[in-house]
Design a protein around this motif. Structure first.
Motif, PDB file in Angstrom:
ATOM      1  N   GLU A  21      10.160  -3.244  24.198  1.00 33.58           N
ATOM      2  CA  GLU A  21       8.937  -4.013  23.956  1.00 33.58           C
ATOM      3  C   GLU A  21       9.073  -5.448  24.460  1.00 33.58           C
ATOM      4  OE1 GLU A  21       7.955  -3.776  19.850  1.00 33.58           O
ATOM      5  OE2 GLU A  21       7.703  -1.599  19.852  1.00 33.58           O
ATOM      6  N   LEU A  22      10.268  -6.031  24.260  1.00 33.41           N
ATOM      7  CA  LEU A  22      10.500  -7.388  24.759  1.00 33.41           C
ATOM      8  C   LEU A  22      10.393  -7.451  26.273  1.00 33.41           C
ATOM      9  CD1 LEU A  22      13.467  -8.534  22.474  1.00 33.41           C
ATOM     10  CD2 LEU A  22      11.167  -9.529  22.533  1.00 33.41           C
ATOM     11  N   ALA A  23      10.880  -6.404  26.952  1.00 28.41           N
ATOM     12  CA  ALA A  23      10.827  -6.393  28.406  1.00 28.41           C
ATOM     13  C   ALA A  23       9.399  -6.332  28.927  1.00 28.41           C
ATOM     14  CB  ALA A  23      11.645  -5.220  28.950  1.00 28.41           C
ATOM     15  N   GLU A  24       8.495  -5.735  28.142  1.00 35.38           N
ATOM     16  CA  GLU A  24       7.099  -5.611  28.579  1.00 35.38           C
ATOM     17  C   GLU A  24       6.265  -6.865  28.260  1.00 35.38           C
ATOM     18  OE1 GLU A  24       5.629  -2.160  26.717  1.00 35.38           O
ATOM     19  OE2 GLU A  24       6.835  -0.742  27.893  1.00 35.38           O
ATOM     20  N   LEU A  25       6.754  -7.724  27.390  1.00 39.73           N
ATOM     21  CA  LEU A  25       5.994  -8.918  27.014  1.00 39.73           C
ATOM     22  C   LEU A  25       6.007  -9.950  28.125  1.00 39.73           C
ATOM     23  CD1 LEU A  25       7.117  -9.460  23.299  1.00 39.73           C
ATOM     24  CD2 LEU A  25       4.864  -8.704  24.092  1.00 39.73           C
ATOM     25  N   ALA A  33       4.469 -22.752  24.030  1.00 45.56           N
ATOM     26  CA  ALA A  33       3.439 -22.324  23.082  1.00 45.56           C
ATOM     27  C   ALA A  33       2.942 -23.494  22.241  1.00 45.56           C
ATOM     28  CB  ALA A  33       3.991 -21.218  22.181  1.00 45.56           C
ATOM     29  N   GLU A  34       3.870 -24.344  21.775  1.00 46.73           N
ATOM     30  CA  GLU A  34       3.462 -25.504  20.972  1.00 46.73           C
ATOM     31  C   GLU A  34       2.637 -26.480  21.804  1.00 46.73           C
ATOM     32  OE1 GLU A  34       2.971 -27.502  17.528  1.00 46.73           O
ATOM     33  OE2 GLU A  34       4.010 -25.579  17.808  1.00 46.73           O
ATOM     34  N   VAL A 179      -0.864 -14.204  31.758  1.00 51.72           N
ATOM     35  CA  VAL A 179      -1.896 -13.959  30.746  1.00 51.72           C
ATOM     36  C   VAL A 179      -3.142 -14.729  31.150  1.00 51.72           C
ATOM     37  CG1 VAL A 179      -0.266 -13.514  28.883  1.00 51.72           C
ATOM     38  CG2 VAL A 179      -1.022 -15.853  29.331  1.00 51.72           C
ATOM     39  N   GLU A 180      -4.260 -14.413  30.496  1.00 50.96           N
ATOM     40  CA  GLU A 180      -5.537 -15.015  30.866  1.00 50.96           C
ATOM     41  C   GLU A 180      -5.938 -16.158  29.959  1.00 50.96           C
ATOM     42  OE1 GLU A 180      -8.428 -11.971  31.046  1.00 50.96           O
ATOM     43  OE2 GLU A 180      -7.547 -10.946  32.785  1.00 50.96           O
ATOM     44  N   THR A 181      -5.613 -16.068  28.689  1.00 57.29           N
ATOM     45  CA  THR A 181      -6.064 -17.083  27.745  1.00 57.29           C
ATOM     46  C   THR A 181      -4.892 -17.647  26.954  1.00 57.29           C
ATOM     47  OG1 THR A 181      -6.462 -15.503  25.951  1.00 57.29           O
ATOM     48  CG2 THR A 181      -8.270 -15.891  27.497  1.00 57.29           C
ATOM     49  N   VAL A 182      -5.136 -18.808  26.344  1.00 58.69           N
ATOM     50  CA  VAL A 182      -4.124 -19.423  25.484  1.00 58.69           C
ATOM     51  C   VAL A 182      -3.824 -18.537  24.290  1.00 58.69           C
ATOM     52  CG1 VAL A 182      -3.629 -21.424  24.032  1.00 58.69           C
ATOM     53  CG2 VAL A 182      -4.782 -21.746  26.211  1.00 58.69           C
ATOM     54  N   GLN A 183      -4.839 -17.880  23.759  1.00 58.53           N
ATOM     55  CA  GLN A 183      -4.631 -16.994  22.610  1.00 58.53           C
ATOM     56  C   GLN A 183      -3.695 -15.844  22.970  1.00 58.53           C
ATOM     57  OE1 GLN A 183      -7.518 -18.223  23.585  1.00 58.53           O
ATOM     58  NE2 GLN A 183      -8.019 -19.559  21.841  1.00 58.53           N
ATOM     59  N   ASP A 184      -3.844 -15.304  24.203  1.00 56.94           N
ATOM     60  CA  ASP A 184      -2.937 -14.226  24.630  1.00 56.94           C
ATOM     61  C   ASP A 184      -1.498 -14.728  24.706  1.00 56.94           C
ATOM     62  OD1 ASP A 184      -5.124 -12.599  24.797  1.00 56.94           O
ATOM     63  OD2 ASP A 184      -5.391 -12.855  26.968  1.00 56.94           O
ATOM     64  N   TYR A 185      -1.301 -15.922  25.222  1.00 56.48           N
ATOM     65  CA  TYR A 185       0.054 -16.478  25.336  1.00 56.48           C
ATOM     66  C   TYR A 185       0.662 -16.679  23.951  1.00 56.48           C
ATOM     67  CZ  TYR A 185       3.896 -19.352  27.100  1.00 56.48           C
ATOM     68  OH  TYR A 185       5.149 -19.837  27.407  1.00 56.48           O
ATOM     69  N   LEU A 186      -0.116 -17.251  23.038  1.00 59.13           N
ATOM     70  CA  LEU A 186       0.415 -17.500  21.692  1.00 59.13           C
ATOM     71  C   LEU A 186       0.730 -16.203  20.975  1.00 59.13           C
ATOM     72  CD1 LEU A 186      -1.951 -20.428  20.577  1.00 59.13           C
ATOM     73  CD2 LEU A 186       0.379 -20.582  21.466  1.00 59.13           C
ATOM     74  N   ALA A 187      -0.115 -15.186  21.162  1.00 54.57           N
ATOM     75  CA  ALA A 187       0.151 -13.895  20.521  1.00 54.57           C
ATOM     76  C   ALA A 187       1.429 -13.266  21.074  1.00 54.57           C
ATOM     77  CB  ALA A 187      -1.039 -12.957  20.725  1.00 54.57           C
ATOM     78  N   ALA A 188       1.639 -13.339  22.406  1.00 56.25           N
ATOM     79  CA  ALA A 188       2.855 -12.783  23.016  1.00 56.25           C
ATOM     80  C   ALA A 188       4.090 -13.521  22.520  1.00 56.25           C
ATOM     81  CB  ALA A 188       2.745 -12.856  24.537  1.00 56.25           C
ATOM     82  N   ASP A 189       3.980 -14.873  22.412  1.00 53.74           N
ATOM     83  CA  ASP A 189       5.130 -15.638  21.935  1.00 53.74           C
ATOM     84  C   ASP A 189       5.448 -15.297  20.485  1.00 53.74           C
ATOM     85  OD1 ASP A 189       7.012 -17.997  22.448  1.00 53.74           O
ATOM     86  OD2 ASP A 189       5.972 -18.621  20.625  1.00 53.74           O
ATOM     87  N   LYS A 190       4.439 -15.116  19.667  1.00 54.46           N
ATOM     88  CA  LYS A 190       4.650 -14.730  18.274  1.00 54.46           C
ATOM     89  C   LYS A 190       5.316 -13.367  18.176  1.00 54.46           C
ATOM     90  CE  LYS A 190       4.105 -15.213  13.817  1.00 54.46           C
ATOM     91  NZ  LYS A 190       4.851 -16.246  13.063  1.00 54.46           N
ATOM     92  N   THR A 191       4.857 -12.405  18.999  1.00 53.49           N
ATOM     93  CA  THR A 191       5.468 -11.071  18.993  1.00 53.49           C
ATOM     94  C   THR A 191       6.925 -11.142  19.445  1.00 53.49           C
ATOM     95  OG1 THR A 191       3.305 -10.103  19.488  1.00 53.49           O
ATOM     96  CG2 THR A 191       5.238  -8.734  19.908  1.00 53.49           C
ATOM     97  N   ARG A 192       7.197 -11.916  20.500  1.00 57.82           N
ATOM     98  CA  ARG A 192       8.583 -12.048  20.976  1.00 57.82           C
ATOM     99  C   ARG A 192       9.478 -12.617  19.897  1.00 57.82           C
ATOM    100  NH1 ARG A 192      11.224 -12.147  25.647  1.00 57.82           N
ATOM    101  NH2 ARG A 192       9.311 -11.809  26.841  1.00 57.82           N
TER     102      ARG A 192
END
Length: 471
Positions: A21-25, A33-34, A179-192
């Motif tokens: 999963e990490l490899a796909e993020l 992110a901050e 990614v397309e949006t800031v929300q997508d980036y923050l969500a990916a960083d949170k998942t990672r």
């Protein structure tokens, strides 16, 4: 032993699944992110400021349009004011004639004459100055509003430029992350972050299980040694495979001994303190930013108030100058009127006074400032002040001649009736007869009503009316 192996196998499978999963993020990091969170907040605030500035610009533009309309109306009215001057002059003369019936006195009659002679030019000059003052005041207000509109327009342009630059920076960061949006980036960083933390915990448990795999062999039966050797070999293979996976950059945190773990825990505590300090600094910086923004807005508001006050002072100064000019014009007109009136009154007063005094006093000079008469005394070979140097009877005859001359100047023909209250009561017999002759002459062009308690005037009167005595 079997349970430990099964548990180790389950932990290994969970780590592998999270690793996939990490490899796909998308490639993210906490600092970026901050930064994106801060940028997003700044963009939202900038848009709000732009909306507020555009709304204020619309209000200012509406005020400027209203002032422009008022200026056009004032300019149109300025062209019509000279015609209104004639009406003002006519109204002043009519009002003067109307109040004459109720108020008598030499000073009032002179004032009415001054208004009648000087009103035209004075009113015209005053109204022209007032029109210029109105137009200048409207121009000043319009210039102030245009300046404020330009300030807001520059503020909007600056904010829009900053917003465009910020959006460009955000777009580049998002493009690198895929990614397309800031929300997508923050969500990916949170998942990672969540997956890495869970892998770290499972790696610790797996390391503990593999470290205990050799304990208790002596207590086991001979029948189970082969099985244990097989299981141990499989576990070692799994451990080797896990070690290889943990050697990857994103899993290095899971491969550590107890000393390394203590060092890491100490580092985490240090970082926690630094994060807390940075959070405090961030809150303080945001508070300073809010205060600075308030100070700037407050400064702009004060500057606007100062500009408005200066415009008001300028308008008041213009109004003061108009009033000063009006006063000067009125004073000049009054002086001209007084001089002209004195020059016209002098010969008539001298003729009347000479008739009343049998030619003893036949020269009179009028002061141009207050119309105070002085009479030439042949005995003193100088002009005498009637109030200080003449007898009561002569003084009354001087002022009677002044009033009669003023009435003739104001109404040369068909004037209002003259009401005289025993004006010759302190004159001798000869001067009373001279006065009656003068009244008879004046009565040829206007009615003369003489109030007296003496009957010696009855023979020369056209009509005698006896009033009842008071009870």
């Amino acid at each position: 032993m079997q349970k430990r192996v099964e548990k180790a196998r389950g932990l290994t499978q969970a780590i592998e699944r999270r690793e996939a999963e990490l490899a796909e993020l998308p490639p993210t990091d906490p600092q970026t992110a901050e930064d994106l969170k801060t940028v997003a907040a700044r963009l939202s605030e900038s848009r709000n400021q732009i909306a507020d500035a555009e709304q204020e610009m619309a209000k200012l533009q509406q005020q400027a349009d209203e002032i422009t309309a008022d200026r056009e109306e004032a300019a149109a009215m300025a062209g019509k004011r000279p015609a209104a001057t004639v009406a003002v002059i006519t109204a002043a003369i009519v009002a003067a004639l109307a109040v004459w019936q109720g108020i008598t006195g030499l000073a009032l009659a002179w004032a009415l004459l001054a208004v009648a002679l000087a009103g035209g030019g004075v009113a015209l000059r005053i109204l022209l100055q007032v029109a210029k003052h109105d137009l200048h005041g409207l121009d000043s207000r319009l210039a102030g509003l245009n300046g404020r509109i330009e300030q807001h327009r520059e503020l909007v342009a600056r904010l829009q430029a900053e917003e465009a630059q910020t959006q460009k920076t955000v777009a580049e960061a998002l493009k690198q992350a895929g990614v397309e949006t800031v929300q997508d980036y923050l969500a990916a960083d949170k998942t990672r972050e969540t997956l890495a933390r869970e892998n770290e915990m499972d790696a610790r448990q797996l390391d503990g299980l593999l470290g205990e795999s050799s304990l208790g062999e002596s207590s086991l039966g001979e029948s189970s040694l082969a099985d244990l050797d097989k299981e141990l070999g499989e576990a070692n293979l799994e451990r080797k495979a896990l070690a290889d996976r943990l050697a990857k950059p994103e899993m290095l945190a899971a491969v550590m001994d107890a000393e390394r773990m203590r060092e890491l825990e100490g580092r985490i505590k240090t970082l926690d303190g630094e994060v807390k300090a940075l959070d405090d600094d961030l809150r303080n910086a945001r508070a300073d930013l809010d205060r600075a923004r308030y100070d700037v807005e407050d400064e702009l508001r004060i500057e606007e108030q100062v500009a408005a006050t200066r415009q008001r002072v300028a308008r008041l100064d213009d109004y003061r100058k108009v009033l000063a000019l009006a006063g000067e014009v009125l004073e000049e007109a009054r002086q001209q009127t007084m001089r002209s009136t004195a020059d016209q009154l002098g010969p008539t007063i001298e003729a009347y006074l000479s008739h009343l005094t049998n030619g003893r006093y036949d020269k009179v000079s009028m002061a141009h400032g207050d119309f105070q008469p002085v009479v030439f005394s042949a005995r003193k070979s100088a002009f005498a002040d009637p109030d200080e140097e003449l007898s009561l009877g002569t003084r009354e005859q001087v002022y009677l001649a002044c009033r009669l001359a003023l009435a003739k100047l104001l109404w040369p023909e068909n004037g209002p009736p003259l009401l005289l209250d025993d004006p010759l009561v302190n004159a001798d017999q000869a001067r009373r007869l001279n006065g009656l002759e003068l009244f008879s002459e004046i009565a040829e062009s206007r009615q003369v009503v003489l109030f007296t308690c003496s009957g010696e005037y009855d023979e020369m009167a056209d009509m005698v009316i006896e009033l009842p005595s008071p009870a």
